[in-house]
Structure formats: C-alpha cells, structure tokens
Design an enzyme around this catalytic site. Structure first.
Site, short mmCIF file in Angstrom:
data_model
loop_
_atom_site.label_atom_id
_atom_site.label_comp_id
_atom_site.label_asym_id
_atom_site.label_seq_id
_atom_site.Cartn_x
_atom_site.Cartn_y
_atom_site.Cartn_z
N LYS A 63 0.82 -1.22 0.00
CA LYS A 63 0.00 0.00 0.00
C LYS A 63 0.85 1.26 0.00
O LYS A 63 0.49 2.27 -0.58
CB LYS A 63 -0.96 0.00 1.19
N LYS A 105 -11.12 -3.47 -2.92
CA LYS A 105 -12.06 -2.33 -2.94
C LYS A 105 -11.39 -1.06 -3.41
O LYS A 105 -12.01 -0.21 -4.01
CB LYS A 105 -12.58 -2.06 -1.52
N LYS A 141 -4.60 -8.98 -6.19
CA LYS A 141 -5.86 -9.45 -5.60
C LYS A 141 -6.99 -8.47 -5.89
O LYS A 141 -6.75 -7.26 -6.09
CB LYS A 141 -5.70 -9.69 -4.09
N1 AQP Z 1 -9.35 -10.64 -3.13
C1 AQP Z 1 -9.64 -11.27 -2.00
N2 AQP Z 1 -9.77 -12.61 -1.98
C2 AQP Z 1 -10.10 -13.27 -0.83
N3 AQP Z 1 -10.33 -12.62 0.34
C3 AQP Z 1 -10.21 -11.29 0.36
N4 AQP Z 1 -10.36 -10.37 1.33
C4 AQP Z 1 -10.11 -9.14 0.83
N5 AQP Z 1 -9.82 -9.21 -0.47
C5 AQP Z 1 -9.87 -10.54 -0.80
C6 AQP Z 1 -10.74 -10.68 2.71
O1 AQP Z 1 -11.91 -9.92 3.00
C7 AQP Z 1 -11.90 -9.57 4.39
C8 AQP Z 1 -12.19 -8.11 4.55
O2 AQP Z 1 -11.12 -7.37 3.94
P1 AQP Z 1 -10.82 -5.90 4.42
O3 AQP Z 1 -11.93 -5.03 4.05
O4 AQP Z 1 -10.48 -5.90 5.86
O5 AQP Z 1 -9.51 -5.40 3.73
P2 AQP Z 1 -8.61 -5.92 2.62
O6 AQP Z 1 -8.13 -7.29 2.90
O7 AQP Z 1 -7.53 -4.92 2.43
O8 AQP Z 1 -9.63 -5.96 1.40
P3 AQP Z 1 -9.73 -5.03 0.16
O9 AQP Z 1 -10.97 -5.33 -0.53
O10 AQP Z 1 -8.46 -5.13 -0.63
O11 AQP Z 1 -9.87 -3.59 0.79
P4 AQP Z 1 -9.00 -2.31 0.62
O12 AQP Z 1 -8.91 -2.08 -0.83
O13 AQP Z 1 -9.77 -1.28 1.35
O14 AQP Z 1 -7.65 -2.56 1.24
C9 AQP Z 1 -10.53 -9.97 4.94
O15 AQP Z 1 -10.65 -11.17 5.68
C10 AQP Z 1 -9.71 -10.19 3.72
O16 AQP Z 1 -8.69 -11.16 3.92
#
Ligand code: AQP
Length: 332
Positions: free
Chosen positions: A111, A197, A194
C-alpha cells in the site's frame, strides 16, 4: 463456544473477493460459536477517505453483511469506533510491537509502495490495531482471506510478547481460518493482483451491489487468454486470469476446480464467461437487492450497530481494563 472475531474495512463496497474469501465463512461460522463481526471504520482512516462517503459506506457494508446472512440476533455486529476499548488496547500494543516487525508487513509495503515517507503512520501501525480488535475479545478464531494471514501471525507475536514481558498468561493464541480454495480472488483486470475495494478500476471487481448488466459487462471484459479451458488444474499454472475465473465459478457452484475443468474442458472463454455470468447473477444479485432493502432504513441499521456495540463493549471493556491494570495504569 469458540469466540470468533473478524472485520471488514468500509473503504468501498464489499466485493466477491471479500464474500468468497471471508464473509461466506463468517456466515457459516455463526452456528455453535460466539461471533463478533466488525466494520473496522478506524482502519479505513489509514488512507484519506471522504467523511460523508465513509459514513455511507459503513452503513452500506453493514447492510451487505445482513444481506449475506449475518444474523444480528446471534452475531455481534457493530462499528469499531463505537467501542473505545479497541484504541485503548491498540496504544498498549503500539508499545509492545517492534518497529522491525511492522516494517516486514507485505500489505504495508504494497500500500505504501515507493511513497513511504508520505503515507500515514496509521497505515504503518494498522496491524497493532487489528491485533487489538481480536485480542480485546480474547477471540481465538479469525476467518480471513489469505492476505490477512501475516497480520494474524503478528497479532500472535504481540500476544506472546505481552504475556512474556508482564509475566502473565493473559492473551490467547489466535488461529486464522482461511478458506483454502477462495483464499485469494484476483482482479478481473490483472491476475497477479488481488481483487480489492481500493483498486482504482471498478472493472477489476464484482461488487456485491452490481446489477445483472454490470456483472455481464465486467465478465465480458475480464482479462483472459486465447487458449481453451484445459482438462487439468496443472495446466492453469501460468494462466492466472483463467485460473481466477474458473476458481470463482467453482466457489460459487460449490464444486472443485477439477470438476469444473472436467465439465468445460475444450470450451473457449467466451462461452465459459456466459455461464460464469449466469451463476454470478444468480448468487450475487439477490444479495445486492436484499442489501438495498436494508440500506433503505438507515435508522434500523444504526440501531443494529449500536445494539451490537453495547454487547461488544460488555465483553471488551473488562478484558482491556485488565490489560491496562497489568501494564500498570491506574483504573479509569
Ligand atoms: N481478493 C480477495 N480474496 C479473498 N479474500 C479477500 N479479502 C479481501 N480481499 C480478498 C478478505 O476480506 C476480508 C475483509 O477485507 P478488508 O476489508 O479488511 O480489507 P482488505 O483485505 O484490504 O480488502 P480489500 O478489498 O483489498 O480492501 P481495501 O482495498 O480497502 O484494502 C478480509 O478477511 C480479507 O482477507
């Protein structure tokens, strides 16, 4: 009963990576356990987010969790900032965790990228707050996607060091529960990244609020290659985009990748994308529709979150007060 904790950042709209990697497990683990599920809005502040959007997204993601099957009569569902025990414990953990440990976190490196000097210090200490989120409840099981495994290991290092430094056996060991087959759903535009969001391209993900036309269009445009579907999983090793689409289909239809390959081998991706669209529309659109119904009543969403916060605080307050006593703080 095992106490479970997990969270989701309201940094955007939950997508099928969040759903297949985590939320689906949250729903399944409700039975026979004591689940605590949290919209981690303080984590969302680690990168700049529009305040109005943050509030809206917190409510919308709460609506999505309800639509996915989180039952607030059983599970504790709340927003992190409403339970102050999280930040109190996070400060103690800021003083327990080592700078070197946090420097090795791959999510921070991803990040922050090349712009480390300019990212918030919150982004750097994010894993300490995540450890506090879990340990404030003495939760032992954490259903997460693969990307969070390293943070859980760090939470265990913090737990061990706290116990060691203060000569106590207070914080438990935590076990990540990662759904193997759906541990990492990849971007529709780049099979090496991956699904996320915060990806600038909305075309990279299927949001749980996408309608049928949007899903069809995103899948039509999803990156693939010109080869047909192979008959064994080994042949997908150097085809990350193909493997991702087949994995999403397998996860949604509840069959193994091998079964999908057996049934569809030899087909081109344009035909496969049509059946993938059908199953996505069938499984995801009803979630979005139900979420819209919940989201239409923000007062009820706030009531559910505040009731959840009250129940969460009842568990976390005595645990965090005891941690404060252990480190030598006067009681508040
Ligand atoms: N691509 C993914 N595949 C499988 N699991 C995923 N998770 C996130 N992306 C994937 C799992 O979803 C849960 C919630 O995630 P989060 O909102 O805490 O943050 P993150 O992991 O950083 O997810 P994002 O979507 O990538 O959010 P942003 O962009 O805001 O950082 C977690 O259990 C995560 O493992």
């Amino acid at each position: 009963m095992t106490r479970i904790f997990s969270g989701i950042q309201p940094t955007g709209v939950a997508h099928i990576g969040n759903y297949l990697g985590a939320i689906r497990n949250w729903v399944a683990m409700q039975d026979g356990n004591e689940p605590v599920y949290c919209l981690v809005d303080l984590h969302a502040l680690t990168v700049w987010v529009n305040p109005v959007e943050l509030r809206d997204q917190t409510r919308l993601n709460a609506a999505l969790l309800l639509a996915c099957g989180i039952d607030p009569r059983h599970s504790i569902l709340f927003h992190q900032s409403a339970v102050h025990a999280h930040v109190r414990l996070a400060w103690i953990f800021n003083c327990v965790a080592r700078f070197g440990w946090l420097s090795r976190m791959t999510q921070f490196k991803d990040k922050a990228g090349k712009d480390r000097e300019n990212v918030s210090t919150g982004l750097f200490v994010y894993p300490n707050l995540m450890a506090a989120d879990i340990l404030a409840y003495h939760a032992t099981e954490v259903p997460v996607g693969e990307d969070q495994r390293q943070h859980i290991e760090l939470a265990n290092d913090i737990s061990l060091k706290f116990n060691h430094d203060y000569g106590v056996d207070f914080f438990p060991q935590i076990f990540p529960r990662v759904a193997k087959s759906t541990a990492r759903i990849m971007s529709l535009r780049d099979g090496a990244r991956k699904m996320s969001k915060s990806d600038l391209s909305d075309q990279s993900r299927i949001n749980l609020t996408d309608d049928a036309d949007t899903i069809a269009q995103k899948i039509r445009r999803a990156k693939t290659d010109s080869e047909p579907i192979p008959d064994c999983a080994g042949s997908l090793d150097n085809r990350p985009e193909a493997r991702n689409l087949i994995g999403i289909y397998a996860a949604l239809s509840g069959v193994s990748t091998d079964d999908v390959l057996r049934e569809h081998s030899g087909k081109g991706f344009s035909a496969f994308k049509e059946i993938l669209t059908d199953i996505l529309v069938d499984r995801i659109v009803p979630i979005g529709d139900a979420a819209k119904r919940y989201a239409a009543d923000p007062i009820e969403i706030d009531r559910i979150l505040h009731a959840g916060a009250g129940r969460a605080a009842t568990i976390a307050e005595p645990i965090v007060s005891e941690a404060e006593r252990i480190v030598g703080l006067l009681s508040s």
